[in-house]
Each structure stands twice: as structure tokens, then as C-alpha cells.
Design a protein around this motif. Structure first.
Motif, PDB file in Angstrom:
ATOM      1  N   GLY A 151       1.653  10.125  -7.775  1.00  0.00           N
ATOM      2  CA  GLY A 151       2.351  10.609  -8.961  1.00  0.00           C
ATOM      3  C   GLY A 151       1.498  10.591 -10.206  1.00  0.00           C
ATOM      4  O   GLY A 151       1.796  11.278 -11.182  1.00  0.00           O
ATOM      5  N   THR A 152       0.451   9.823 -10.185  1.00  0.00           N
ATOM      6  CA  THR A 152      -0.261   9.584 -11.422  1.00  0.00           C
ATOM      7  C   THR A 152      -1.731  10.028 -11.391  1.00  0.00           C
ATOM      8  O   THR A 152      -2.226  10.624 -12.333  1.00  0.00           O
ATOM      9  CB  THR A 152      -0.212   8.077 -11.767  1.00  0.00           C
ATOM     10  OG1 THR A 152       1.121   7.620 -11.625  1.00  0.00           O
ATOM     11  CG2 THR A 152      -0.696   7.837 -13.184  1.00  0.00           C
ATOM     12  N   PHE A 153      -2.398   9.719 -10.279  1.00  0.00           N
ATOM     13  CA  PHE A 153      -3.840   9.971 -10.258  1.00  0.00           C
ATOM     14  C   PHE A 153      -4.266  11.008  -9.237  1.00  0.00           C
ATOM     15  O   PHE A 153      -5.457  11.285  -9.109  1.00  0.00           O
ATOM     16  CB  PHE A 153      -4.588   8.659  -9.975  1.00  0.00           C
ATOM     17  CG  PHE A 153      -4.256   7.558 -10.935  1.00  0.00           C
ATOM     18  CD1 PHE A 153      -4.441   7.743 -12.306  1.00  0.00           C
ATOM     19  CD2 PHE A 153      -3.750   6.348 -10.485  1.00  0.00           C
ATOM     20  CE1 PHE A 153      -4.124   6.731 -13.190  1.00  0.00           C
ATOM     21  CE2 PHE A 153      -3.438   5.336 -11.372  1.00  0.00           C
ATOM     22  CZ  PHE A 153      -3.615   5.521 -12.733  1.00  0.00           C
ATOM     23  N   PRO A 213       0.815  -1.226   0.000  1.00  0.00           N
ATOM     24  CA  PRO A 213       0.000   0.000   0.000  1.00  0.00           C
ATOM     25  C   PRO A 213       0.844   1.270   0.000  1.00  0.00           C
ATOM     26  O   PRO A 213       0.393   2.313  -0.468  1.00  0.00           O
ATOM     27  CB  PRO A 213      -0.807  -0.119   1.298  1.00  0.00           C
ATOM     28  CG  PRO A 213      -0.873  -1.585   1.561  1.00  0.00           C
ATOM     29  CD  PRO A 213       0.481  -2.099   1.133  1.00  0.00           C
ATOM     30  N   VAL A 266       2.753   5.691  -6.121  1.00  0.00           N
ATOM     31  CA  VAL A 266       2.381   5.667  -7.531  1.00  0.00           C
ATOM     32  C   VAL A 266       1.117   6.482  -7.761  1.00  0.00           C
ATOM     33  O   VAL A 266       1.031   7.276  -8.699  1.00  0.00           O
ATOM     34  CB  VAL A 266       2.186   4.203  -8.000  1.00  0.00           C
ATOM     35  CG1 VAL A 266       1.529   4.163  -9.368  1.00  0.00           C
ATOM     36  CG2 VAL A 266       3.529   3.483  -8.022  1.00  0.00           C
ATOM     37  N   TRP A 267       0.160   6.316  -6.882  1.00  0.00           N
ATOM     38  CA  TRP A 267      -1.102   7.048  -7.032  1.00  0.00           C
ATOM     39  C   TRP A 267      -0.852   8.545  -7.010  1.00  0.00           C
ATOM     40  O   TRP A 267      -1.342   9.289  -7.858  1.00  0.00           O
ATOM     41  CB  TRP A 267      -2.065   6.668  -5.901  1.00  0.00           C
ATOM     42  CG  TRP A 267      -3.423   7.281  -6.050  1.00  0.00           C
ATOM     43  CD1 TRP A 267      -3.787   8.569  -5.794  1.00  0.00           C
ATOM     44  CD2 TRP A 267      -4.594   6.612  -6.523  1.00  0.00           C
ATOM     45  NE1 TRP A 267      -5.107   8.753  -6.062  1.00  0.00           N
ATOM     46  CE2 TRP A 267      -5.638   7.561  -6.514  1.00  0.00           C
ATOM     47  CE3 TRP A 267      -4.876   5.306  -6.935  1.00  0.00           C
ATOM     48  CZ2 TRP A 267      -6.937   7.248  -6.921  1.00  0.00           C
ATOM     49  CZ3 TRP A 267      -6.167   4.986  -7.324  1.00  0.00           C
ATOM     50  CH2 TRP A 267      -7.181   5.954  -7.321  1.00  0.00           C
ATOM     51  N   LEU A 303      -5.510  11.212  -2.785  1.00  0.00           N
ATOM     52  CA  LEU A 303      -5.473  10.034  -1.907  1.00  0.00           C
ATOM     53  C   LEU A 303      -5.064  10.467  -0.507  1.00  0.00           C
ATOM     54  O   LEU A 303      -4.035  11.116  -0.322  1.00  0.00           O
ATOM     55  CB  LEU A 303      -4.469   9.017  -2.455  1.00  0.00           C
ATOM     56  CG  LEU A 303      -4.378   7.707  -1.673  1.00  0.00           C
ATOM     57  CD1 LEU A 303      -5.660   6.912  -1.812  1.00  0.00           C
ATOM     58  CD2 LEU A 303      -3.187   6.889  -2.159  1.00  0.00           C
ATOM     59  N   ASP A 304      -5.867  10.079   0.477  1.00  0.00           N
ATOM     60  CA  ASP A 304      -5.527  10.365   1.874  1.00  0.00           C
ATOM     61  C   ASP A 304      -4.641   9.231   2.371  1.00  0.00           C
ATOM     62  O   ASP A 304      -5.110   8.187   2.825  1.00  0.00           O
ATOM     63  CB  ASP A 304      -6.813  10.456   2.701  1.00  0.00           C
ATOM     64  CG  ASP A 304      -6.525  10.755   4.173  1.00  0.00           C
ATOM     65  OD1 ASP A 304      -5.371  10.535   4.625  1.00  0.00           O
ATOM     66  OD2 ASP A 304      -7.448  11.199   4.858  1.00  0.00           O
ATOM     67  N   LEU A 321       3.738   1.567  -1.627  1.00  0.00           N
ATOM     68  CA  LEU A 321       4.093   1.726  -3.033  1.00  0.00           C
ATOM     69  C   LEU A 321       2.913   2.294  -3.814  1.00  0.00           C
ATOM     70  O   LEU A 321       3.055   3.227  -4.603  1.00  0.00           O
ATOM     71  CB  LEU A 321       4.490   0.366  -3.611  1.00  0.00           C
ATOM     72  CG  LEU A 321       4.724   0.354  -5.125  1.00  0.00           C
ATOM     73  CD1 LEU A 321       5.927   1.220  -5.477  1.00  0.00           C
ATOM     74  CD2 LEU A 321       4.910  -1.069  -5.638  1.00  0.00           C
ATOM     75  N   LEU A 322       1.753   1.719  -3.529  1.00  0.00           N
ATOM     76  CA  LEU A 322       0.573   2.213  -4.226  1.00  0.00           C
ATOM     77  C   LEU A 322       0.345   3.698  -3.957  1.00  0.00           C
ATOM     78  O   LEU A 322       0.009   4.464  -4.873  1.00  0.00           O
ATOM     79  CB  LEU A 322      -0.664   1.408  -3.812  1.00  0.00           C
ATOM     80  CG  LEU A 322      -1.938   1.841  -4.529  1.00  0.00           C
ATOM     81  CD1 LEU A 322      -2.745   0.639  -4.976  1.00  0.00           C
ATOM     82  CD2 LEU A 322      -2.790   2.779  -3.668  1.00  0.00           C
ATOM     83  N   GLN A 359      -4.286  14.067  -9.162  1.00  0.00           N
ATOM     84  CA  GLN A 359      -5.075  15.205  -9.637  1.00  0.00           C
ATOM     85  C   GLN A 359      -6.514  14.825  -9.971  1.00  0.00           C
ATOM     86  O   GLN A 359      -7.381  15.688 -10.064  1.00  0.00           O
ATOM     87  CB  GLN A 359      -4.401  15.829 -10.859  1.00  0.00           C
ATOM     88  CG  GLN A 359      -4.142  14.833 -11.972  1.00  0.00           C
ATOM     89  CD  GLN A 359      -3.442  15.481 -13.149  1.00  0.00           C
ATOM     90  OE1 GLN A 359      -3.791  16.584 -13.552  1.00  0.00           O
ATOM     91  NE2 GLN A 359      -2.453  14.787 -13.703  1.00  0.00           N
ATOM     92  N   PHE A 360      -6.746  13.542 -10.172  1.00  0.00           N
ATOM     93  CA  PHE A 360      -8.119  13.135 -10.489  1.00  0.00           C
ATOM     94  C   PHE A 360      -8.859  12.710  -9.215  1.00  0.00           C
ATOM     95  O   PHE A 360     -10.050  12.929  -9.081  1.00  0.00           O
ATOM     96  CB  PHE A 360      -8.109  11.992 -11.505  1.00  0.00           C
ATOM     97  CG  PHE A 360      -7.264  12.288 -12.693  1.00  0.00           C
ATOM     98  CD1 PHE A 360      -7.571  13.384 -13.505  1.00  0.00           C
ATOM     99  CD2 PHE A 360      -6.146  11.527 -12.995  1.00  0.00           C
ATOM    100  CE1 PHE A 360      -6.774  13.686 -14.599  1.00  0.00           C
ATOM    101  CE2 PHE A 360      -5.359  11.821 -14.083  1.00  0.00           C
ATOM    102  CZ  PHE A 360      -5.667  12.907 -14.884  1.00  0.00           C
ATOM    103  N   GLU A 361      -8.108  12.097  -8.330  1.00  0.00           N
ATOM    104  CA  GLU A 361      -8.717  11.702  -7.063  1.00  0.00           C
ATOM    105  C   GLU A 361      -7.630  11.701  -5.999  1.00  0.00           C
ATOM    106  O   GLU A 361      -6.838  10.762  -5.913  1.00  0.00           O
ATOM    107  CB  GLU A 361      -9.329  10.296  -7.168  1.00  0.00           C
ATOM    108  CG  GLU A 361     -10.015   9.872  -5.871  1.00  0.00           C
ATOM    109  CD  GLU A 361     -10.523   8.429  -5.938  1.00  0.00           C
ATOM    110  OE1 GLU A 361     -10.850   7.954  -7.041  1.00  0.00           O
ATOM    111  OE2 GLU A 361     -10.574   7.785  -4.865  1.00  0.00           O
TER     112      GLU A 361
END
Lengths: 220, 220, 220, 220
Positions: free
Chosen positions: A190-192, A181, A187-188, A198-199, A183-184, A194-196
DNA sequence: CATGAATGAGTCTTCATTCAT
DNA sequence: TATGAATGAAGACTCATTCAT
């Protein structure tokens, strides 16, 4: 402890932006590495321009070559440099024999949350993930110095678990599951992000809940 | 009267097309996309050479431009093309209302294990992870078409859980936790596989054990 | 007389733009030449794309090669084709033995004003001026077929001048001086028209005034 | 501790700069501009190769980009650079209030004959004529800085004419008529010179005769 | 005759690397 | 040490030309 690099070195720069302030030895190397991390993070290794690294570090392009023989070496040394200081701490986390395993895992996750997310180390991990496949020496270094040690630490912790507060056996076989989690999260972000957004804190808390399924305490 | 100019002194023609092997329509596009996936995977976007893509696809360099206006578009179309077919299946996995939640999760993980790991989709995900930050359009597409749908599917499954066979509430808040070990597997295989091979099957089994902490059946 | 090509060939095209209307033989060649003049005028020889010529002519790219062996030949033949029809008229203007010299000159200028300015011939001349140096065969053709004949015509006219209505002797030595303002008009319109529009009619009138210094009539 | 990565297996460096002959600053820029004028003149903008410009200037291809961001800018700067020095002289010719108008015109024509024909400026004008239409910025610059000023100068001169030594009124309306034979000379020399050499001196003399119709002196 | 997909040589432009100062 | 102008190999992209259909 060297993390939390200040945005500017302690010595205040003189008024005129052009004044060729004399810097402490090593300060330039420091500036170069910091600039390199930023530029490589932003564009990836291949698309990063050493011109940008130089100007962001406030040095001439040729100066880079006084410190590093080429782009690749700069990249690899930079990624080592940032990793090294964290290793000691990581080791310490694992070796505290007296701490209960659940708390040790919690400490590990907390360390990640505060000392990785939002720090240069997050960028470093992202670069390892992105570029590692193309830099076997680098991957090897990270595998040996960071990954293997981290996994070993978790295994050590899990080995101390005698009851079944958490599934120590599964964790022991795949300590990676503790880190997945994290790592996730990187990655999140860095990638997502701006769309959602992550807390990460809450995600890690949920991760702990699942790992400890109610036997451990909830995170504060 | 069409008065004749003196004959042009025959100079060697600057270029010319040789006989191409006519193939089925779409076959070339297919070959290009496949080659592109390989080459981009191997070198990353910036360092990939279209020359390589062309020769691996068995076409001339110029031919690429009959199908895609530029490198970036080829890259993005390629990554979207590979994703599309999987989406239907993913949707199906989530909509099976009668399947017990634990089994649905298991099916999801099995799907990943067989339909992603070791297939072109693994490379695709790796590229999203590596390059997504630099291709916002691409990241958006993946977020909306794959990620968001995958997360929603897990939430749907978790919502059907009435007992506490597994920590449905935590999963519901962070469905990402279901996928985190899968992401880790992909990253690991791309980066550290040569130093320590990862048994993805066993890792997923351990993941399930932790998720279901003994309430579900052990995987065979 | 073939100038004033209609914008569309007389036969109305069928409703659907795609219908492969059968054309009269030669009509395609015509269309290609017209398209070529437009495209070459707009971009110059080197920057003109045969793709554009083809699509503007409504034919496939390969079709061009059924009519012309290469770009250069298309260019040269096109520039010849447009010139040829004017040559007859030019010759007629010069051979009218009975017309008074001043009137003959006036007729020449009027011809230019109505039959060159604003017609495809203007573009042709502009292309000769721009590209002539790079196409010696073309320049030779124009020199021999147009320029030399035009100069000879003026000399013939001037030779009939026995009084000194205008400086026949200077004109005889340099008939180019008759044409210089015409050339200037064409160049100006191609280059500076948007900054300062040129009233070609009035310029030619002024030119006549100077040539005839009051002995001739003012133009209406 | 800076743990050492294993030595990078020395691969051949992809590129490298050889010892350049250090020249006076500006000398290189000069050489590039001069080479550019030659090459662009010879082939036109589109067909000119920067490779040729570089080698004719005695620099490497990349060096061009230290001075100009792209081909177009090099082209435009080059054409503006050559124009600038002439502007001052042009201005001086027009402002000599005491010179009789006929002599001022004669001086203008003489200036052209000696300072344009056979000099780089001739090539510049030819390029403006050839390429101006495709470079509106350039055309605008020439219109404003050269053409408009030249026309204004002639108008100023013509305005001083109180008798009617020459048709001052017509010239005043169309000062272009003074320059038309000069333009023709340049175009001729670029296009037809090899078929019929043009004696520019004599042409200008004839031009003066017509302008002044015997009231002025014959040119020496 | 006509088509247009395919070809590949050619050209602009970038950027890691070098070295005279 | 430090600089940054210069280098030139490499790569994206274009487009005249060919030829199977």
C-alpha cells in the motif's frame, strides 16, 4: 463461498447505461458495500465522500441511508461483511488435526497469499490497520473474530509440534510472528510498492525458511 | 494642501492582534510540530483540525500559516522532521564492522525497542503506515531515507555472516523480515492494545530466537 | 507640478537591495501612497492587500499604520492626494477670460489627454468610478473638489459664448457632456483595451468635431 | 451471518437538512441570480458575501453551490444572464433599415433611457465597469456580445446618413461617442447622485441636440 | 520611528444527512 | 423503496490590525 466478487453482477446490464434495471434484492446492498470498500480504501474514512460511494454503486445518495444509518455504520458493516466469509476457512485450516504442523503453517501462509493478497480482503486489512484506532468497536470485532481466532489457530498448530522442527515454543508465545510478514506485505504494497515492488510469494517463502530453518520443504 | 476628509465614523475594528508572549525563535515551530504530531496521530490527516493543532501548540490559528503554507505541508514537514534525527543512529548501527552479525541484529532490535516504541517515532511510523498511500511524496521520502537505508543496513550485516548462525541468505533477500515484527508491534499497539496488550520486549526476544534458532544467546 | 512621479526616487539606491537606506521625511509616505495607488488599482479596495502595499513601498506592514490609521483611510487619503495637484490647473483653465470658448474647451480636452490618460490620475479616476459608491466621503470630496469645479468651469466657458459656434446652451445645462467621452476613454482603457485598443486622441478629436460641428478647426 | 456490532452510541448528528419548500424548477436559480446582482452591486465582487446572497435569495448557503461551482462563476454567469435578453432588442434597433438615421439614434437612446436606467441592467453595466478589469472572460464576453454589436449597430445607422444632418463621419469612426453620455449617466447615478441628482432624460435630450445640432427635432 | 510575528474574526467551500416527491 | 435537491455545521485559509522589540 462468496469471495472473488465478480466485477459485474452476473445479470448482464442492459445496453443503455441509464436504464433503471431492476436488481435482485440484496444486489444493491452488495453494490454499495463494494463501492464503499473501494472509496474508503482510496481516501480513508474521513476523506471518503458518500457521494462517491453512491455514484460508484450506481445509486442515489439518499439510497445509502436506506441501508445504513450513517457513514460510520456503513464503514463498519462493510468491513465486517468482507471479513466474515474468510473466518470459516481460517477455522478449518487450524482444525485439521492430522496435518503436520509445518504443513499447517504452510497452508496458512498459502491461504494468505492467494486469498488475501490482491483481493478485497487486502484492502480490508489495510483499512483496519489505518482506521482501527479510531473505530474501537471495529477493532474489537476484528480482534475477537479474526485476530484472536487466527492466533489461537496457530497456537493449536504449534501445540501439536513435539519435535523441534521449528521453534514451536516461541511461536506459541507469539503467534503474531507468523503473521508479521503478512502484515508487512500488505502495508508495503500500500505504501512502497511503487518505489520497490515486493514479491510477496518469495517473501513468504523466505519467511517459511526462517521459521522452519531448513527442516521444512522449500515452497514450490 | 491636504484637505481633511470628515472623520471616519469609528466602526468597531474587525479584528486585532493581542499581545503575544514572545518566545525563543524556533520554540513556536517546535510546539506546532509537536502538537501536529499528536493531533494527526489521534485523528488521521483528514479528520485532524488545525484549530486543535493551534490550541494544543498554544498559538492562534493564523500562526500556523506563518510556519507552513497549508495543512498538507505541515503534515509532511512534521513527519520528515521527526524522522531525520533517527537516521544518523540507524546508519551507525549498520556500519559497525567488527560487531558479530547476530549482535548487530540484536542491537537493531534493541534500538527499535527503546528508541521507537513509546516515543514520538512510534506515532510517526503509524502515520506513515496509515497515510503513506495518500502522500506519495512522503512515502518516497520515507522509502528513500529510512526504509531503503534500513534494508541496506541489514543486508550489510547479513553479508558478514559466514557460518549459518542464522539464515543469512533469506534475510539478505528479504531484510524486511527483520522488521516485520516491529511493524506488527506498532500496528498492534495502535489497534488492539486495549484488547490484548502486547509485550513488545518479549515479542522481540521471541523474534530473535526464531531468527537465530538457538545458535545465538537467549536474551536476558 | 508634482505629477509624473519618477519610477525610482532620485537618490540612487545602494547596491545591496537590503540596505535600510535612510530616506527623506515624507519620502516614505510618498512611497506608500504610490504603492497604494498601484495595488488598489490592480485589485480594487476590498481585494487589495496591505501586505502588498507595504512590500511594494519597501516598508514593513506595521509602518503603514504609522501613517494611516486603517486601510480605508489610506485609500481615501491616497485618492485625495493625487487629485489635489490637478485642481489648481483645472481652475486656471476655466478662468482665462480672454480665451475664446472653443479654444478653452479644446484646452480642457488637451489637458485631459496629456495630464490624465497614461498618468496616475487615470487610475485615480478609475478607482473613483469603481469604488466611489462604497465611499461616500470620498465621492463627496470628489464631487465638491473636482466634479463640481469642472462643471462650473465649463459653464463659465459656455457662458462666454455669444454666437452659436457650438451648442452652448445644451452644454451649459449639461457640462457633463463635455466630459463623457473622457470618462468613456478611461473606462474603455481599463476594460476593453485588450480587445480593441482605443485611440484616445482621435476620439477626443471626433468629440470636438461634433461639439463644434465644423465651426472649430480640426485637430492636427 | 451478519454479526451485529454493538450499537453506536448515538452522538448528535453533525448536520442535517430541514424541510425545504419545493419551488418550481429554475425559480431558485432565478432567485439566486437576482440576489447575487443586488449583493454584488452593493459591495462589489470581493466584498460581497455569499452568505448574503443566499439569505437574500431565501436559500441555504450550500444551495448556491448546487447551481454554481464558486463565487466567481456565479458572478460571471449572473452578469451574462442579465445581458442576454437585451441583445436581441439591441440588434432589432439597428436593423430597421427604413428608419431615418436620426430617428434610429433617438430610438437607441430612448431604449437606454427606459430599458437600462432604473433596471437591473444599470447595475450590470456598473459592475462591468467596476470589475471588468479583474474578469477578463467577462470583459471579453461583454465586448463581443454587447459592446461590439452596439458599436456596429451605430456604424450601420451612420452609414445610412447621406446628408449631413449629423456628423456621421465622426460617429462612424467613434460610435462610442453616442454611448459616452449613457455611460456617464450610469456612473454618475452610482456615485454622485446623492450630491447632485442627474436628470438622465434631459441629459440625453441635450446629447441629441448636440449630435444633431438643431437639424433633428427636440425630444418631446 | 520602524519592524514583522502574532492574532482571530470572517469567508468560501465541502459534505453528511434529511425529506418531499 | 428510490431519488437528489436542499440544508447548515464545520473547517481551511486570509488578512487587517496590534504591539513587543
Amino acid at each position: 463461498m462468496e469471495s472473488k466478487l465478480p466485477e459485474k453482477p452476473a445479470t448482464a446490464p442492459p445496453a443503455g447505461g441509464k436504464a433503471p434495471r431492476r436488481r435482485a434484492p440484496g444486489e444493491r446492498q452488495e453494490a454499495i458495500l463494494k463501492a464503499a470498500l473501494d472509496v474508503f480504501s482510496e481516501h480513508g474514512f474521513a476523506a471518503a465522500r458518500l457521494d462517491d460511494v453512491a455514484s460508484r454503486a450506481g445509486v442515489a445518495k439518499g439510497t445509502l441511508y436506506l441501508y445504513f444509518p450513517d457513514k460510520e455504520t456503513l464503514f463498519e458493516h462493510m468491513l465486517q461483511g468482507v471479513a466474515a466469509p474468510a473466518l470459516a476457512q481460517l477455522a478449518r485450516l487450524a482444525s485439521a488435526d492430522t496435518v503436520p504442523p509445518a504443513a499447517a503453517i504452510a497452508a496458512l501462509l498459502a491461504f494468505f497469499e492467494t486469498e488475501v493478497i490482491g483481493t478485497p480482503r487486502e484492502k480490508v486489512i489495510r483499512l483496519i490497520v489505518s482506521e482501527g484506532a479510531r473505530f474501537p468497536r471495529l477493532a474489537k470485532f476484528y480482534y475477537e473474530e479474526v485476530i484472536a481466532k487466527g492466533l489461537a489457530a496457530v497456537r493449536t498448530i504449534a501445540a501439536r509440534e513435539n519435535h523441534n522442527n521449528f521453534n514451536a515454543e516461541a511461536i506459541s508465545r507469539f503467534p503474531q510472528l507468523i503473521f508479521a510478514p503478512l502484515l508487512l506485505s500488505i502495508v508495503w504494497r500500500g505504501t512502497f510498492q511503487q518505489f520497490e515492488p515486493l514479491d510477496v510469494s518469495a517473501l513468504i517463502a523466505a519467511h517459511k525458511e526462517i521459521l522452519l530453518h531448513g527442516h521444512g520443504e522449500r515452497n514450490p
